[in-house]
Every structure is written in C-alpha cells, then in structure tokens.
Design an enzyme around this catalytic site. Structure first.
Site, PDB file in Angstrom:
ATOM      1  CE  LYS A  21      61.186 -25.604  43.553  1.00  0.00           C
ATOM      2  NZ  LYS A  21      62.169 -25.342  44.488  1.00  0.00           N
ATOM      3  NE  ARG A  77      64.034 -20.224  41.149  1.00  0.00           N
ATOM      4  CZ  ARG A  77      64.155 -21.522  41.096  1.00  0.00           C
ATOM      5  NH1 ARG A  77      63.364 -22.202  40.114  1.00  0.00           N
ATOM      6  NH2 ARG A  77      64.915 -22.150  41.706  1.00  0.00           N
ATOM      7  NE  ARG A 127      69.676 -31.087  43.983  1.00  0.00           N
ATOM      8  CZ  ARG A 127      68.749 -30.193  43.825  1.00  0.00           C
ATOM      9  NH1 ARG A 127      67.653 -30.449  43.717  1.00  0.00           N
ATOM     10  NH2 ARG A 127      69.024 -28.960  43.877  1.00  0.00           N
ATOM     11  NE  ARG A 181      70.783 -28.521  40.366  1.00  0.00           N
ATOM     12  CZ  ARG A 181      69.647 -28.096  40.796  1.00  0.00           C
ATOM     13  NH1 ARG A 181      68.596 -28.897  40.592  1.00  0.00           N
ATOM     14  NH2 ARG A 181      69.504 -26.878  41.060  1.00  0.00           N
ATOM     15  NE  ARG A 196      70.013 -23.513  43.870  1.00  0.00           N
ATOM     16  CZ  ARG A 196      70.543 -24.697  43.956  1.00  0.00           C
ATOM     17  NH1 ARG A 196      71.743 -24.994  44.399  1.00  0.00           N
ATOM     18  NH2 ARG A 196      69.640 -25.890  44.173  1.00  0.00           N
TER      19      ARG A 196
HETATM   20  P1  ADP Z   1      66.331 -25.601  42.720  1.00  0.00           P
HETATM   21  O1  ADP Z   1      64.786 -26.404  42.825  1.00  0.00           O
HETATM   22  O2  ADP Z   1      67.140 -26.350  43.646  1.00  0.00           O
HETATM   23  O3  ADP Z   1      66.090 -24.325  43.107  1.00  0.00           O
HETATM   24  P2  ADP Z   1      66.009 -25.260  39.852  1.00  0.00           P
HETATM   25  O4  ADP Z   1      66.270 -26.656  39.085  1.00  0.00           O
HETATM   26  O5  ADP Z   1      64.624 -25.097  40.087  1.00  0.00           O
HETATM   27  O6  ADP Z   1      66.638 -25.504  41.154  1.00  0.00           O
HETATM   28  O7  ADP Z   1      66.783 -24.174  39.448  1.00  0.00           O
HETATM   29  C1  ADP Z   1      68.144 -24.037  39.184  1.00  0.00           C
HETATM   30  C2  ADP Z   1      68.441 -22.471  38.695  1.00  0.00           C
HETATM   31  O8  ADP Z   1      67.936 -22.481  37.151  1.00  0.00           O
HETATM   32  C3  ADP Z   1      68.282 -21.462  39.461  1.00  0.00           C
HETATM   33  O9  ADP Z   1      68.999 -21.266  40.676  1.00  0.00           O
HETATM   34  C4  ADP Z   1      68.302 -20.331  38.519  1.00  0.00           C
HETATM   35  O10 ADP Z   1      69.368 -19.929  38.272  1.00  0.00           O
HETATM   36  C5  ADP Z   1      67.540 -21.130  37.356  1.00  0.00           C
HETATM   37  N1  ADP Z   1      66.165 -21.110  37.080  1.00  0.00           N
HETATM   38  C6  ADP Z   1      65.060 -22.040  37.174  1.00  0.00           C
HETATM   39  N2  ADP Z   1      63.756 -21.672  37.017  1.00  0.00           N
HETATM   40  C7  ADP Z   1      64.030 -20.236  37.000  1.00  0.00           C
HETATM   41  C8  ADP Z   1      63.037 -19.173  36.878  1.00  0.00           C
HETATM   42  N3  ADP Z   1      61.712 -19.393  36.849  1.00  0.00           N
HETATM   43  N4  ADP Z   1      63.460 -17.945  36.740  1.00  0.00           N
HETATM   44  C9  ADP Z   1      64.665 -17.549  36.959  1.00  0.00           C
HETATM   45  N5  ADP Z   1      65.690 -18.440  37.114  1.00  0.00           N
HETATM   46  C10 ADP Z   1      65.417 -19.916  37.104  1.00  0.00           C
END
Ligand code: ADP
Length: 188
Positions: free
Chosen positions: A13, A88, A127, A133, A144
């Site tokens: 994404k 999400r 990554r 990270r 996740r």
């Molecule tokens: P990835 O694309 O690898 O899943 P993100 O960078 O989108 O990672 O998100 C990393 C973390 O940030 C998630 O695991 C969560 O803890 C938090 N997070 C990100 N976006 C949201 C959201 N929309 N709602 C709740 N938690 C979020």
C-alpha cells in the site's frame, strides 16, 4: 478523487501510494506514517500509542480518525487523497464517509491489492532488514495479520456493496502493480 488502498500488512500500500503521489499529485494519508512520526517526535500522542503500534495492535479509532480529519483540507486542495492503512475498522470507514460528506465529497474507489501470505512474510522480513521498524518482527506481524483478518477484512463487503471495490493483483514488480492500479482507476 479519494481512493483507499486496501490490503493486509506488507501488501504494498505504502509503495503504491507514493507512486500515485508522484503520478497524479494527490496526497498520501498514511495513518501508520503519522503514528510513527508521533512516536519518533516523543509527543504525548506518540507515548500513548507506542506500545500498541510496536505490538501490532490497532490504536483506538478516535485517534486515527482525528489524524485523518486534520489532513483532509490539504488533500482536497491537491485534488485527491490516497488513504493508506486507513480505514481499518468499520467505525473508521463510517467516520471517513461522514467527514468527507461534510465537505461535499466521498470515497470514489477502493483498490484491494491481492498478495499471498507467503509473499507478505517475505516482504516484511526484507523491510525489517532495511528499515528496522519495531513492528516488523514475526510476532508483531502475526498480530497485525490477525487484526487485518478480524477487524479490517469486514470492510470488503462494506465497500463491495457500494460498488466501489476494485481488486488488483499485487504480486509482481512495483511497476506492473502500479500500471494495474492506474488502469483500475481509469476504468469506468
Ligand atoms: P502496514 O501497512 O505494514 O500494516 P501501517 O504503517 O499501515 O503498516 O500501520 C502500522 C501500525 O500503525 C498498525 O499495525 C497499527 O498499530 C497502527 N495503525 C495504522 N493505521 C491504523 C488505523 N487506521 N487504525 C488503527 N491502527 C492503525
């Protein structure tokens, strides 16, 4: 245009959102990036969410909804938003619809990137080696993935019922995936 890039952690994404920024001049709204920036800055918000993010769990809806709402004017001025990692949960999706409706706008399309689980794990490990990270380790990744399956995947019927869902093959080169997304966005 407001589009959502949708899919499990590691599906590409963020990479594809950056590509669309370069291509179309829209604004990437990544709640993951916003939360990591808050954590890195040591702000009060960052301290509140650090353990949740590091463990791979979802932060409370109201936090991410507020982060997104703050950035909507900027995206509107640029002519479009690419939501990356948001919404999400169904509550987040409903809040997004309401916030956009207030501005006379809406979600135009949801692009779901299809990537198989073996590939997701391989990308996460790559990554982890490159970016370090805190949530790119196998335990947090499993959390996740489960959060995606339990809380985020239910959004698929939510958007399919509205006729907004477009599925795009997410395996293959970055360029191939970008071309497929572009074609999906341009089709009527
Ligand atoms: P990835 O694309 O690898 O899943 P993100 O960078 O989108 O990672 O998100 C990393 C973390 O940030 C998630 O695991 C969560 O803890 C938090 N997070 C990100 N976006 C949201 C959201 N929309 N709602 C709740 N938690 C979020």
């Amino acid at each position: 245009m407001n589009i959502i890039l949708f899919g499990p952690p590691g599906c590409g994404k963020g990479t594809q959102a950056k590509n669309l920024v370069a291509d179309r001049g829209w604004v990437q709204l990544s709640t993951g990036d916003m939360l990591r920036a808050a954590i890195a800055s040591g702000s009060e918000l960052g301290e509140r969410v650090k353990a949740i993010v590091d463990g791979g769990n979802l932060v409370p809806d109201e936090i991410v909804i507020e982060l997104i709402e703050e950035r909507l004017p900027e995206a509107e001025a640029a002519g479009g938003a690419i939501f990356d990692g948001f919404p999400r949960t169904v509550a987040q999706a409903e809040a997004l619809d309401a916030a956009l409706a207030k501005r006379g706008s809406k979600v135009d399309a949801v692009i779901r990137l299809l990537v198989d689980e073996k590939e997701l794990v391989a990308r996460m490990e790559k990554r982890a080696a490159e970016e370090g990270r805190a949530d790119d380790n196998i335990d947090a990744f499993k959390v996740r993935l489960k959060a995606y399956q339990d809380q985020t995947a239910p959004l698929l019927p939510f958007y399919a019922d509205q006729g907004k869902l477009k599925e795009v093959e997410g395996m293959g080169s970055m360029e191939d995936v970008a071309a497929r997304i572009s074609a999906a966005l341009d089709e009527k």
